[in-house]
Write a protein that holds these residues in place. Structure first.
Motif, PDB file in Angstrom:
ATOM      1  N   GLN A  60       0.834  -1.215   0.000  1.00 32.14           N
ATOM      2  CA  GLN A  60       0.000   0.000   0.000  1.00 32.14           C
ATOM      3  C   GLN A  60       0.864   1.258   0.000  1.00 32.14           C
ATOM      4  O   GLN A  60       0.544   2.237  -0.686  1.00 32.14           O
ATOM      5  CB  GLN A  60      -0.931  -0.012   1.215  1.00 32.14           C
ATOM      6  CG  GLN A  60      -2.054  -1.042   1.104  1.00 32.14           C
ATOM      7  CD  GLN A  60      -2.860  -1.187   2.382  1.00 32.14           C
ATOM      8  OE1 GLN A  60      -2.384  -0.841   3.470  1.00 32.14           O
ATOM      9  NE2 GLN A  60      -4.091  -1.691   2.268  1.00 32.14           N
ATOM     10  N   ILE A  91       2.338   1.693  -3.512  1.00 29.27           N
ATOM     11  CA  ILE A  91       1.315   2.158  -4.455  1.00 29.27           C
ATOM     12  C   ILE A  91       0.994   3.634  -4.223  1.00 29.27           C
ATOM     13  O   ILE A  91       0.841   4.411  -5.181  1.00 29.27           O
ATOM     14  CB  ILE A  91       0.038   1.292  -4.328  1.00 29.27           C
ATOM     15  CG1 ILE A  91       0.313  -0.117  -4.868  1.00 29.27           C
ATOM     16  CG2 ILE A  91      -1.136   1.926  -5.078  1.00 29.27           C
ATOM     17  CD1 ILE A  91      -0.781  -1.122  -4.577  1.00 29.27           C
ATOM     18  N   ASN A 111       1.541   6.518  -6.998  1.00 30.72           N
ATOM     19  CA  ASN A 111       0.435   7.365  -7.487  1.00 30.72           C
ATOM     20  C   ASN A 111       0.807   8.832  -7.423  1.00 30.72           C
ATOM     21  O   ASN A 111       0.367   9.633  -8.268  1.00 30.72           O
ATOM     22  CB  ASN A 111      -0.834   7.100  -6.665  1.00 30.72           C
ATOM     23  CG  ASN A 111      -1.440   5.738  -6.990  1.00 30.72           C
ATOM     24  OD1 ASN A 111      -1.257   5.213  -8.079  1.00 30.72           O
ATOM     25  ND2 ASN A 111      -2.168   5.171  -6.024  1.00 30.72           N
ATOM     26  N   ASN A 133       2.993   3.773 -13.116  1.00 33.36           N
ATOM     27  CA  ASN A 133       1.958   2.762 -13.377  1.00 33.36           C
ATOM     28  C   ASN A 133       2.171   1.557 -12.457  1.00 33.36           C
ATOM     29  O   ASN A 133       3.162   0.844 -12.579  1.00 33.36           O
ATOM     30  CB  ASN A 133       2.022   2.328 -14.846  1.00 33.36           C
ATOM     31  CG  ASN A 133       0.889   1.374 -15.206  1.00 33.36           C
ATOM     32  OD1 ASN A 133       0.101   0.975 -14.355  1.00 33.36           O
ATOM     33  ND2 ASN A 133       0.814   1.010 -16.465  1.00 33.36           N
ATOM     34  N   VAL A 134       1.236   1.350 -11.534  1.00 37.61           N
ATOM     35  CA  VAL A 134       1.332   0.215 -10.608  1.00 37.61           C
ATOM     36  C   VAL A 134       0.064  -0.641 -10.688  1.00 37.61           C
ATOM     37  O   VAL A 134      -0.338  -1.266  -9.709  1.00 37.61           O
ATOM     38  CB  VAL A 134       1.561   0.700  -9.159  1.00 37.61           C
ATOM     39  CG1 VAL A 134       2.977   1.214  -8.963  1.00 37.61           C
ATOM     40  CG2 VAL A 134       0.523   1.756  -8.778  1.00 37.61           C
ATOM     41  N   THR A 135      -0.510  -0.686 -11.885  1.00 35.96           N
ATOM     42  CA  THR A 135      -1.766  -1.431 -12.077  1.00 35.96           C
ATOM     43  C   THR A 135      -1.602  -2.904 -11.713  1.00 35.96           C
ATOM     44  O   THR A 135      -2.445  -3.495 -11.024  1.00 35.96           O
ATOM     45  CB  THR A 135      -2.235  -1.315 -13.539  1.00 35.96           C
ATOM     46  OG1 THR A 135      -2.382   0.063 -13.874  1.00 35.96           O
ATOM     47  CG2 THR A 135      -3.561  -2.040 -13.731  1.00 35.96           C
ATOM     48  N   GLU A 136      -0.503  -3.504 -12.175  1.00 38.46           N
ATOM     49  CA  GLU A 136      -0.287  -4.932 -11.929  1.00 38.46           C
ATOM     50  C   GLU A 136      -0.132  -5.223 -10.443  1.00 38.46           C
ATOM     51  O   GLU A 136      -0.695  -6.193  -9.913  1.00 38.46           O
ATOM     52  CB  GLU A 136       0.944  -5.431 -12.690  1.00 38.46           C
ATOM     53  CG  GLU A 136       1.126  -6.935 -12.601  1.00 38.46           C
ATOM     54  CD  GLU A 136       2.279  -7.425 -13.458  1.00 38.46           C
ATOM     55  OE1 GLU A 136       2.616  -8.629 -13.342  1.00 38.46           O
ATOM     56  OE2 GLU A 136       2.848  -6.625 -14.231  1.00 38.46           O
ATOM     57  N   GLN A 181      -1.334  -3.439  -8.000  1.00 40.51           N
ATOM     58  CA  GLN A 181      -2.637  -3.221  -7.374  1.00 40.51           C
ATOM     59  C   GLN A 181      -3.537  -4.442  -7.556  1.00 40.51           C
ATOM     60  O   GLN A 181      -4.232  -4.871  -6.626  1.00 40.51           O
ATOM     61  CB  GLN A 181      -3.307  -1.984  -7.983  1.00 40.51           C
ATOM     62  CG  GLN A 181      -4.644  -1.622  -7.341  1.00 40.51           C
ATOM     63  CD  GLN A 181      -4.490  -1.151  -5.906  1.00 40.51           C
ATOM     64  OE1 GLN A 181      -3.846  -0.141  -5.636  1.00 40.51           O
ATOM     65  NE2 GLN A 181      -5.077  -1.880  -4.962  1.00 40.51           N
ATOM     66  N   GLU A 182      -3.488  -5.046  -8.754  1.00 36.73           N
ATOM     67  CA  GLU A 182      -4.306  -6.241  -9.020  1.00 36.73           C
ATOM     68  C   GLU A 182      -3.865  -7.403  -8.133  1.00 36.73           C
ATOM     69  O   GLU A 182      -4.709  -8.130  -7.590  1.00 36.73           O
ATOM     70  CB  GLU A 182      -4.186  -6.628 -10.494  1.00 36.73           C
ATOM     71  CG  GLU A 182      -4.900  -5.659 -11.432  1.00 36.73           C
ATOM     72  CD  GLU A 182      -4.649  -5.970 -12.890  1.00 36.73           C
ATOM     73  OE1 GLU A 182      -3.811  -6.878 -13.169  1.00 36.73           O
ATOM     74  OE2 GLU A 182      -5.264  -5.325 -13.766  1.00 36.73           O
ATOM     75  N   ARG A 183      -2.559  -7.583  -8.008  1.00 36.03           N
ATOM     76  CA  ARG A 183      -2.052  -8.673  -7.162  1.00 36.03           C
ATOM     77  C   ARG A 183      -2.378  -8.428  -5.692  1.00 36.03           C
ATOM     78  O   ARG A 183      -2.689  -9.363  -4.949  1.00 36.03           O
ATOM     79  CB  ARG A 183      -0.543  -8.825  -7.354  1.00 36.03           C
ATOM     80  CG  ARG A 183      -0.157  -9.286  -8.746  1.00 36.03           C
ATOM     81  CD  ARG A 183       1.306  -9.608  -8.841  1.00 36.03           C
ATOM     82  NE  ARG A 183       1.680  -9.956 -10.202  1.00 36.03           N
ATOM     83  CZ  ARG A 183       2.864 -10.445 -10.550  1.00 36.03           C
ATOM     84  NH1 ARG A 183       3.787 -10.647  -9.631  1.00 36.03           N
ATOM     85  NH2 ARG A 183       3.147 -10.732 -11.802  1.00 36.03           N
ATOM     86  N   ASP A 221      -4.995  -6.697  -4.551  1.00 36.28           N
ATOM     87  CA  ASP A 221      -6.431  -6.909  -4.375  1.00 36.28           C
ATOM     88  C   ASP A 221      -6.753  -8.398  -4.237  1.00 36.28           C
ATOM     89  O   ASP A 221      -7.550  -8.802  -3.382  1.00 36.28           O
ATOM     90  CB  ASP A 221      -7.209  -6.316  -5.553  1.00 36.28           C
ATOM     91  CG  ASP A 221      -7.139  -4.795  -5.574  1.00 36.28           C
ATOM     92  OD1 ASP A 221      -6.795  -4.203  -4.534  1.00 36.28           O
ATOM     93  OD2 ASP A 221      -7.408  -4.200  -6.652  1.00 36.28           O
TER      94      ASP A 221
END
Length: 396
Positions: free
Chosen positions: A238, A241, A245, A250-253, A255-257, A259
């Motif tokens: 967290q 991320i 931000n 870009n920390v999309t991947e 964030q998905e992991r 979640d």
């Protein structure tokens, strides 16, 4: 000119026929150049005689080798041996009938298959000499692991079945392979290693069942350790991320992991809070992939953090080297103390030795004026040192 080319082909083929380490018993065959005035039919006959002589010796060698080994029916060695034998028989039949042309054609084809067969045999023998001893050596660590699992299960009153007997039988089987290798009886070693592997497969199955029993017997400890480590991982992810931000990274991947892991964590925690540790353990087993992917991402983050730490601390190289050397020395003493208390420190000791090695590599690269390469080794050393210190704190 035609027959000169044929002689050259035969000379090259026979000369390269037998790989290094194998030789024909009799190499006294007369191969002096023939007088140019001889008739073609005489040339053809003499060439055929040379081929028949070579084939006789080769088939004798090949038959002796094949008589002492066992190969599967679909083996390429067996395939080439059978083809060589077939063409040899056709060549000998043609020679007896005075058909020297087909003697030469079939004889050269048989020689080719003998060459491939003997080369494959050489490679197979080399594999047995090098790969089998390495496999036997690797089993030492496997046996220690098996002994620990069986011993721990017995201490907790878990039925280990025939695992101890299988362990002893597997040990003995691999010892037999080692004795075969020392005696240079590679044919027997190849046969015995198959028996040893079959026993190991049975032992693997037995250990898998024991590990599962151990896991459920210690479900509360495993689940609580998962929750403690997971909470730290979630907090770190967290923070990463949030910082990303702010910078627009870009920390999309990640964030998905996070979640996916968070969902598993919450479910496990809910069951643990209710005292349902076996259910929580089942959830962990069902979601191994999501858990593994999250921790892979965390390892990447840690590695990058250590690289940045090295980059920052190497602004004062002498201070950094002194601190690292001091930490490695201190960690070594702490591990020795834990070992005296009965803690299994082998993995941590290996990590520490590797950290020391990486540290020395880095120092050597600095001396050679290659600081960028040195930083990479220092980052690895720092990462391993952190792991060792976590182990020391956990068991201290």
């Amino acid at each position: 000119m035609k027959w000169l080319k044929v002689w050259l082909v035969i000379g090259l083929l026979v000369g390269s026929l037998v790989p290094a380490g194998l030789s024909l018993a009799d190499e006294g065959t007369n191969t002096e150049p023939l007088p140019p005035e001889m008739e073609n039919v005489t040339q053809e006959q003499i060439i055929a005689e040379h081929i028949v002589d070579a084939l006789t010796k080769l088939s004798s060698m090949a038959d002796g080798i094949m008589a002492n080994i066992t190969l599967p029916e679909n083996s390429t060695i067996m395939e080439h041996y059978e083809l060589a034998t077939q063409y040899k028989e056709e060549a000998l039949k043609a020679y007896d009938e005075g058909d020297y042309y087909n003697t030469i054609i079939n004889g050269l084809t048989a020689m080719h298959h003998y060459r491939v067969m003997l080369q494959s045999m050489k490679e197979r023998r080399s594999e047995l000499r090098e790969d089998l001893p390495a496999e036997v050596r690797r089993m030492e660590g496997y046996f220690r692991m098996a002994e620990r699992i069986i011993s721990k299960a017995q201490e907790q009153g878990i039925d280990v079945g025939n695992a101890p007997e299988l362990l002893n039988q597997t040990k003995e089987a691999y010892r037999t392979v080692l004795e075969d290798i020392k005696a240079k009886d590679f044919a027997k070693a190849k046969e015995d290693i198959e028996k040893a592997r079959e026993l190991k497969a049975q032992l693997d199955d037995a250990l898998r069942g024991i590990r599962e029993e151990l896991a459920y017997a210690n479900a509360d400890k495993i689940v609580n350790a998962f929750l403690e480590r997971g909470a730290k991982g979630i907090e770190v992810a967290q923070e990463v991320i949030a910082k990303a931000n702010e910078t627009g990274a870009n920390v999309t991947e990640l964030q998905e992991r996070l979640d996916a892991f968070q969902a598993v964590y919450d479910e496990v925690k809910g069951m643990a809070d209710e005292g349902n540790y076996t259910g929580a353990l089942d959830v962990m087993k069902e979601n191994r992939e999501a858990i593994g992917e999250f921790y892979k991402a965390m390892e990447f983050i840690k590695r990058k953090a250590h690289e940045r730490e090295v980059q920052e601390r190497m602004k004062d190289v002498k201070k950094f080297l002194r601190e690292m050397y001091g930490r490695l020395t201190k960690d070594g003493k702490a591990l020795r103390e834990l070992h005296r208390k009965g803690v299994d420190t082998r993995r941590a000791e290996l990590q520490l030795r590797t950290a020391m090695q990486e540290f020395r590599f880095g120092v050597e690269l600095l001396k050679r004026g290659r600081p960028m390469e040195a930083k990479a080794h220092f980052a690895i050393a720092l990462d391993l040192t952190h792991r060792v210190e976590e182990f020391i704190l956990w068991h201290g």
